[in-house]
Design an enzyme around this catalytic site. Structure first.
Site, PDB file in Angstrom:
ATOM      1  N   GLU A 106      28.650  18.352 -20.110  1.00 33.26           N
ATOM      2  CA  GLU A 106      28.653  19.774 -20.426  1.00 33.26           C
ATOM      3  C   GLU A 106      28.986  20.624 -19.215  1.00 33.26           C
ATOM      4  OE1 GLU A 106      24.690  19.367 -23.235  1.00 33.26           O
ATOM      5  OE2 GLU A 106      24.729  20.747 -21.570  1.00 33.26           O
ATOM      6  N   CYS A 119      28.873  26.582 -14.441  1.00 29.68           N
ATOM      7  CA  CYS A 119      27.765  25.650 -14.215  1.00 29.68           C
ATOM      8  C   CYS A 119      28.285  24.247 -14.557  1.00 29.68           C
ATOM      9  CB  CYS A 119      26.589  26.056 -15.099  1.00 29.68           C
ATOM     10  SG  CYS A 119      25.197  24.952 -14.984  1.00 29.68           S
ATOM     11  N   CYS A 126      21.153  11.621 -16.547  1.00 33.25           N
ATOM     12  CA  CYS A 126      20.437  11.818 -15.286  1.00 33.25           C
ATOM     13  C   CYS A 126      19.344  10.772 -15.189  1.00 33.25           C
ATOM     14  CB  CYS A 126      19.840  13.229 -15.258  1.00 33.25           C
ATOM     15  SG  CYS A 126      19.048  13.628 -13.687  1.00 33.25           S
ATOM     16  N   CYS A 130      13.124  14.502 -15.218  1.00 32.87           N
ATOM     17  CA  CYS A 130      12.252  15.692 -15.215  1.00 32.87           C
ATOM     18  C   CYS A 130      11.908  15.996 -16.670  1.00 32.87           C
ATOM     19  CB  CYS A 130      12.969  16.898 -14.611  1.00 32.87           C
ATOM     20  SG  CYS A 130      13.491  16.628 -12.915  1.00 32.87           S
ATOM     21  N   CYS A 133      13.568  18.937 -18.963  1.00 39.13           N
ATOM     22  CA  CYS A 133      15.024  19.040 -18.963  1.00 39.13           C
ATOM     23  C   CYS A 133      15.637  18.078 -19.981  1.00 39.13           C
ATOM     24  CB  CYS A 133      15.532  18.724 -17.557  1.00 39.13           C
ATOM     25  SG  CYS A 133      17.318  18.770 -17.414  1.00 39.13           S
ATOM     26  N   GLY A 188      22.772  16.089 -14.360  1.00 42.92           N
ATOM     27  CA  GLY A 188      22.883  15.162 -13.239  1.00 42.92           C
ATOM     28  C   GLY A 188      22.317  15.718 -11.951  1.00 42.92           C
ATOM     29  N   SER A 220      22.330  22.333  -6.524  1.00 39.08           N
ATOM     30  CA  SER A 220      20.924  22.374  -6.906  1.00 39.08           C
ATOM     31  C   SER A 220      20.405  20.937  -6.953  1.00 39.08           C
ATOM     32  CB  SER A 220      20.785  23.039  -8.278  1.00 39.08           C
ATOM     33  OG  SER A 220      19.436  23.077  -8.675  1.00 39.08           O
ATOM     34  N   SER A 243      14.967  22.548  -6.988  1.00 40.38           N
ATOM     35  CA  SER A 243      14.170  22.696  -8.209  1.00 40.38           C
ATOM     36  C   SER A 243      12.741  22.306  -7.866  1.00 40.38           C
ATOM     37  CB  SER A 243      14.736  21.789  -9.308  1.00 40.38           C
ATOM     38  OG  SER A 243      16.022  22.234  -9.663  1.00 40.38           O
ATOM     39  N   HIS A 245       9.399  24.002  -9.254  1.00 41.18           N
ATOM     40  CA  HIS A 245       8.679  24.033 -10.532  1.00 41.18           C
ATOM     41  C   HIS A 245       7.173  23.801 -10.471  1.00 41.18           C
ATOM     42  CE1 HIS A 245      12.741  24.209 -11.725  1.00 41.18           C
ATOM     43  NE2 HIS A 245      12.971  22.926 -11.785  1.00 41.18           N
ATOM     44  N   CYS A 363      20.247  22.972 -19.665  1.00 38.59           N
ATOM     45  CA  CYS A 363      20.821  21.688 -19.283  1.00 38.59           C
ATOM     46  C   CYS A 363      20.720  20.607 -20.347  1.00 38.59           C
ATOM     47  CB  CYS A 363      20.005  21.146 -18.119  1.00 38.59           C
ATOM     48  SG  CYS A 363      20.672  21.494 -16.574  1.00 38.59           S
TER      49      CYS A 363
HETATM   50  N1  SAH Z   1      19.358  17.750 -10.689  1.00 38.80           N
HETATM   51  C1  SAH Z   1      19.571  19.070 -10.175  1.00 38.80           C
HETATM   52  C2  SAH Z   1      20.561  19.826 -11.001  1.00 38.80           C
HETATM   53  C3  SAH Z   1      20.114  20.048 -12.439  1.00 38.80           C
HETATM   54  S1  SAH Z   1      19.925  21.702 -12.667  1.00 38.80           S
HETATM   55  C4  SAH Z   1      18.262  19.808 -10.045  1.00 38.80           C
HETATM   56  O1  SAH Z   1      17.238  19.263 -10.449  1.00 38.80           O
HETATM   57  O2  SAH Z   1      18.239  20.894  -9.480  1.00 38.80           O
HETATM   58  C5  SAH Z   1      18.266  21.845 -12.947  1.00 38.80           C
HETATM   59  C6  SAH Z   1      18.035  23.291 -13.298  1.00 38.80           C
HETATM   60  O3  SAH Z   1      18.353  23.477 -14.695  1.00 38.80           O
HETATM   61  C7  SAH Z   1      16.617  23.733 -13.153  1.00 38.80           C
HETATM   62  O4  SAH Z   1      16.264  24.073 -11.840  1.00 38.80           O
HETATM   63  C8  SAH Z   1      16.653  24.904 -14.083  1.00 38.80           C
HETATM   64  O5  SAH Z   1      17.263  25.959 -13.399  1.00 38.80           O
HETATM   65  C9  SAH Z   1      17.553  24.474 -15.221  1.00 38.80           C
HETATM   66  N2  SAH Z   1      16.784  23.952 -16.380  1.00 38.80           N
HETATM   67  C10 SAH Z   1      16.669  22.681 -16.830  1.00 38.80           C
HETATM   68  N3  SAH Z   1      15.880  22.611 -17.903  1.00 38.80           N
HETATM   69  C11 SAH Z   1      15.485  23.870 -18.167  1.00 38.80           C
HETATM   70  C12 SAH Z   1      14.630  24.465 -19.148  1.00 38.80           C
HETATM   71  N4  SAH Z   1      14.021  23.750 -20.099  1.00 38.80           N
HETATM   72  N5  SAH Z   1      14.454  25.804 -19.076  1.00 38.80           N
HETATM   73  C13 SAH Z   1      15.058  26.549 -18.120  1.00 38.80           C
HETATM   74  N6  SAH Z   1      15.856  26.051 -17.172  1.00 38.80           N
HETATM   75  C14 SAH Z   1      16.070  24.734 -17.196  1.00 38.80           C
END
Ligand code: SAH
Length: 373
Positions: A106, A119, A126, A130, A133, A188, A220, A243, A245, A363
């Site tokens: 995507e 993006c 991945c 997490c 995600c 990823g 990121s 990230s 969180h 994502c």
């Molecule tokens: N692996 C990298 C790149 C993935 S982007 C990383 O972990 O940074 C990860 C980002 O996607 C998160 O920091 C957040 O900004 C977004 N994201 C993923 N799942 C989400 C969710 N359920 N709600 C809001 N943002 C989300």
């Protein structure tokens, strides 16, 4: 003597075309020299692909016909196909791409007043799991090549703000707004595919490539310490987001298994070193999840964790609801209180405006829905 009944052996030569976007400018120059062509054509070819959005060598009208033919015999330009497209009422468009091996990735284009952000995904699936995600739900398949990463950028550049790209054979030229920013926040972990991501970034940034300024390119990461250390030595002015969180190990490990390998103390120490080496700010992404990390004591822990970092910013993100993961955002009053507490404690904090809410823009969500069909 000819024998009409002789069966002529039929050799099927299968030529696997190389993706020309996997070559740096220097590598393409070397290739041309090898063919006996002047190396300056390489800059012209880059220009046709990355600036003018040509998907076919035939269109490169200022190159000698023989060179165009030789290029077309050996190389391909765009390797992906559009598999699905969702457009939000706010202008956000989410593209689902099928790669040559039919894997799906995507990318999202997010127009704003004076910018269009792309993006981009760096891997198919991945491996970091997490649990807020959607990307990790189908596990990890493989790294994207640098050419596939550039495919995403190329497609977005050609289609970010123009009509229905999927229906047109020629790329629709982005008119009012050009793709101006790139964030590796799709599927990823970019620092887990370091070489290919960096190779793609050099072409995204190059004046002969997409010519997008380094400060408009963001990696990121979920906090891969060796990758951050390596990045600090690159002498690239790109942006780094982490990230986070959660601000205590027990909580962070619950939603981000990577925290067991790279816990907070080591991660923050690495951030201090990164800032000392690069003099660049780090942005900490913090998804606010109802009932999990959004109360006052979580905000206090976050302030404690970051207070000594010289160049740090927090970007608060109300969670996108993902039914499979039972994740929902807190009430707006709690979000605002969290932000105000950080602000009052002297933390540079922003609250991300949610985009593409109506099109599964978080994502991995589009790929997830598609594969479930
Ligand atoms: N692996 C990298 C790149 C993935 S982007 C990383 O972990 O940074 C990860 C980002 O996607 C998160 O920091 C957040 O900004 C977004 N994201 C993923 N799942 C989400 C969710 N359920 N709600 C809001 N943002 C989300």
């Amino acid at each position: 003597m000819t024998n009409k009944n002789r069966t002529v052996p039929c050799f099927t030569v299968s030529i696997i075309m190389q993706d020309i976007k996997e070559l740096s400018l220097k590598e393409l120059e070397d290739k041309l020299l090898c063919w006996g062509s002047p190396k300056y054509y390489a800059k012209g070819i880059f220009n046709w692909i990355y600036q003018k959005g040509a998907y076919e060598f035939n269109r490169m009208s200022d190159l000698p016909a023989a060179l165009r033919k030789a290029l077309a015999m050996e190389f391909s330009i765009l390797g992906l196909e559009l598999a699905d497209l969702e457009q939000s009422s706010d202008g956000t468009a989410k593209f689902l791409f099928a790669l040559k091996d039919k894997n799906l990735v995507e990318a999202v284009s997010i127009p704003a007043a004076r910018r269009v952000t792309g993006c981009i995904s760096s891997q198919v699936g991945c491996k970091f799991g997490c649990n807020f995600c959607a990307s990790a739900l189908k596990g990890f398949k493989r790294n994207l090549t640098s050419g596939e990463i550039l495919d995403e950028v190329l497609y977005l550049k050609n289609n970010a703000s123009g009509g229905h790209p999927a229906l047109s054979e020629e790329p629709v030229r982005a008119s009012a707004q050009q793709l101006s920013h790139i964030v590796f926040m799709g599927t990823g972990e970019p620092l887990d595919n370091y070489e290919n991501v960096l190779k793609a970034i050099r072409i995204i940034n190059s004046a002969h490539g997409f010519n997008i300024g380094a400060r408009r390119i963001t990696i990121s990461t979920c906090g891969i310490i060796p990758g951050i250390e390596r990045l600090a030595l690159e002498n690239l002015q790109i942006e780094l987001s982490i990230s986070l969180h959660a601000a205590v190990d027990k909580t962070r490990s619950q939603i981000m298994p990577v925290n067991q390998k790279y816990p907070l103390e080591a991660l923050i120490k690495c951030c201090h070193e990164y800032i000392a080496k690069t003099n660049r700010q780090i942005t900490f992404e913090y998804i606010l999840i109802k009932g999990f990390n959004s109360n006052l004591s979580s905000a206090q822990n976050l302030v404690k964790l970051l207070k000594d970092l010289r160049l740090a910013k927090v970007n608060l993100i109300p969670a996108n609801s993902i039914p499979e993961l039972k994740i929902i955002p807190p009430e707006i009053s709690e979000i605002v209180s969290f932000r105000d507490y950080l602000f009052g404690a002297g933390i540079n904090v922003t609250l991300r405006k949610e985009r593409g809410q109506d099109i599964d823009a978080a994502c991995g969500q589009l790929r997830l829905r598609h594969e479930e069909k």
